[in-house]
Scaffold this active site. Sequence first.
Site, PDB file in Angstrom:
ATOM      1  N   ASP A  50       0.847  -1.189   0.000  1.00 19.28           N
ATOM      2  CA  ASP A  50       0.000   0.000   0.000  1.00 19.28           C
ATOM      3  C   ASP A  50       0.882   1.239   0.000  1.00 19.28           C
ATOM      4  OD1 ASP A  50      -2.262   1.795   0.700  1.00 19.28           O
ATOM      5  OD2 ASP A  50      -3.314  -0.063   1.099  1.00 19.28           O
ATOM      6  N   HIS A  61      -3.818   6.069   3.044  1.00 19.20           N
ATOM      7  CA  HIS A  61      -4.490   4.824   2.653  1.00 19.20           C
ATOM      8  C   HIS A  61      -3.863   3.596   3.320  1.00 19.20           C
ATOM      9  CE1 HIS A  61      -5.835   1.668  -0.218  1.00 19.20           C
ATOM     10  NE2 HIS A  61      -6.838   2.489  -0.508  1.00 19.20           N
ATOM     11  N   SER A 101     -11.072  -1.038  -1.103  1.00 18.97           N
ATOM     12  CA  SER A 101      -9.813  -0.943  -0.349  1.00 18.97           C
ATOM     13  C   SER A 101     -10.046  -1.186   1.133  1.00 18.97           C
ATOM     14  CB  SER A 101      -9.215   0.458  -0.493  1.00 18.97           C
ATOM     15  OG  SER A 101      -8.434   0.568  -1.633  1.00 18.97           O
TER      16      SER A 101
END
Lengths: 91, 675
Positions: free
Chosen positions: B35, B108, B453
């Site tokens: 990520d 994220h 996600s």
Amino acid sequence: TLGEKQSYIIRVQNDLKPSVFSDVEHWYSSTLSSLIRYNPLKSTDQDEEFLHVYKTVFHGFSAKLTAQEAQQLATFDGVLSVLPDRLRQLH
Amino acid sequence: TTRSPHFMGLDSASTMSNLVTESDSGSNVVIGVLDTGIWPERPSFHDQGMGPIPSFWKGECTVGENFTKANCNKKIIGARYFTSGYLAKMGSMNSSTDIKSARDTEGHGTHTASTAAGRAVGDASFLGFAKGVAVGIAPKARIAAYKVCWKRGCMDSDILAGFDKAVEDGVNIISISIGGSAVPYNLDPIAIGSFGAMEKGVFISASAGNEGPRSMSVTNVAPWITTVGASTIDRKFPADLVLGNGKRITGSSIYRGDDPLHDINNFQHLPLIYGGNASVGLRNGARHSSSFSSATCMPDSLDKERVRGKIVVCDRGGTPRVSKGEIVKDAGGVGVVVANIFPMGEGLVADAHLIPGLGVTESAGNLIRDYINSNANPTATMTFSETQVGVKPAPVVASFSSRGPSAESIFVLKPDVIAPGVNILAAWPDGVAPTELSSDQRRTQFNIASGTSMSCPHVSGLAALLKGAHPYWSPAMIRSALMTTAYTQDQQGNPLLDETSYNISTTMDMGAGHVDPEKAVDPGLVYDITADDYLNFLCASNYSGRDIKQITKRSGKCRGKHDHKPWNLNYPAISVAIYTTQLQEPAIVQVTRTVTHVGETPSTYTVSVTNPKGVNVTVTPSSMNFREKGEKQSYVVRIKAEKKAVTSLNSVIEVGKLSWSNGKQHVVSPLVVVW
């Protein structure tokens, strides 16, 4: 355009490594050098550097090449595929 | 995350969940998160009370900019970053937005890592919303962060390097919430990297994509990947738009401000305008904003004279939802309504708007535009509510969640399962605004985000718990346990709905259904798949020897005139195609499956079948008796199509199910027939 480089992922069949090379990385390096050395548009020594060398889930390397070099590399013994390196996004 | 562990039954108040107990919260399992990196100082990543790092671990904490070895601990046991592919593409990095280390400057990666395996943090919230104890799904699992994504995206070459290193380091689970378009497996580095990882026993959980509700939009579809779609939990963030005619429209928002609009006591109506009716005119004799750009409130598209002091309705699309509020604010507007347009339907996500703002559904958007168009002086106000829990129905398949069938193979059901992915609160780095807008000066320890996600790391954490409870289960066995125990009806016994329309959701929307951790820990029977089985599947799917070598490092030789059929891959779902245009006599497709008994005691299972419309399904044998754990038995499914006239050139998908039960456990496989 002619001579413009982009990155590619090159899949290699490691069991075809000639015995003259002590390890696959030398083989990859020699392959890349011989490809790029004779390219009249080669600009820097950095062109001969790998982006990554893959050893665990994948055998091969990534490097910056011209489209012509990529096509040529795909014909080399032991090279299974030459994939353009694409940009992905988070989900 | 707050609420989603409870919603998944992982924090049963009276007794600690079986799965959590049996796995010791995943303490001996390592999740590799590919990520944007990690913000290690967040309390979600503390290591108090954690045992020694597993002895098999070979990874390391790579030193980089603002990241030292001291940033790792017994929780974050690995952190690496991969820049070469990105630098080759972009030329250089913007040092103000990207830093060369595993430190997360996007948010994220911190969000997904803490969702999968964050430690418990009390009194967590986002600006007071979604308050509670935030905890990851496998709170004792170890995290290894592989930063492969940067400001402008993630290069395949870096992703593949992340896979390569993660597997070398010894991760057990890979969580990857990244995607592109669906391509053949041999051209897809995520599929290729995943195959190599799966061969070494690593479970791959990947996001299905956010291109829903469009059919055939699912990505990360290789059969050795577990593909995760998104659904809601029983929590909402309601906010109302009250029109001048008194009509109250409930939308969604996590706006928190001191603006008078936020204070219901200062309830005041303001002029309301549709962005599409406020486009800038000819400016400097050259520029003209199209109605599309102003309708979606693109930068510089709104006429300040028309917008000033008004609430502006913007269509979704073109720009991030939160940036529309910023555009409206810059144009002098005081509030923003972001309206879904076709095909987004009735799906809502909550956004932390910078000005009073909320999202509304497609039908509400139509109603609002009708109101504006039919009134000379349209007005509205907004009211914002607190977090609502216990919302029904839940779960509901998220409108944005990508849908099957898989464009690569209709014989492999994708997505596999759904998990919470809407309005998920999880850890967030310093230095990154919750909206990720540069003008947003707010900084928070947690943020609320939506996407597949967010659902993917829920399944990664769950897989870590299952791996902890069953160390010798293969990746396919873990997926099987998740799929065959997934549910397709909510707690009221009603079918799960699709948020797009609030109609009943289909197998193409949700795969086998919503994951059920407590059932998955004790599934009774599982469908195992070896690397050789996947090779046979590739042969049967007409991949050439060279294609297969490109994926698998193996010889790629399909033995002679092989008799493998792609629908015979030992998948926990059955999907076959029947081509009626060539059907003279009733067609029969024969499918073989092999189950492994993973229960502790002898058990007898009998089958029951719900026929898909237009076919008759028989199973032989109809009963299987297992004496010991690990025992395998096979059965044959005969799917016989009724002779019928072809009424349409379009394919039709009919779904039934096949269930093996010993009275206590139900091992359920979706049964899909494509006509």
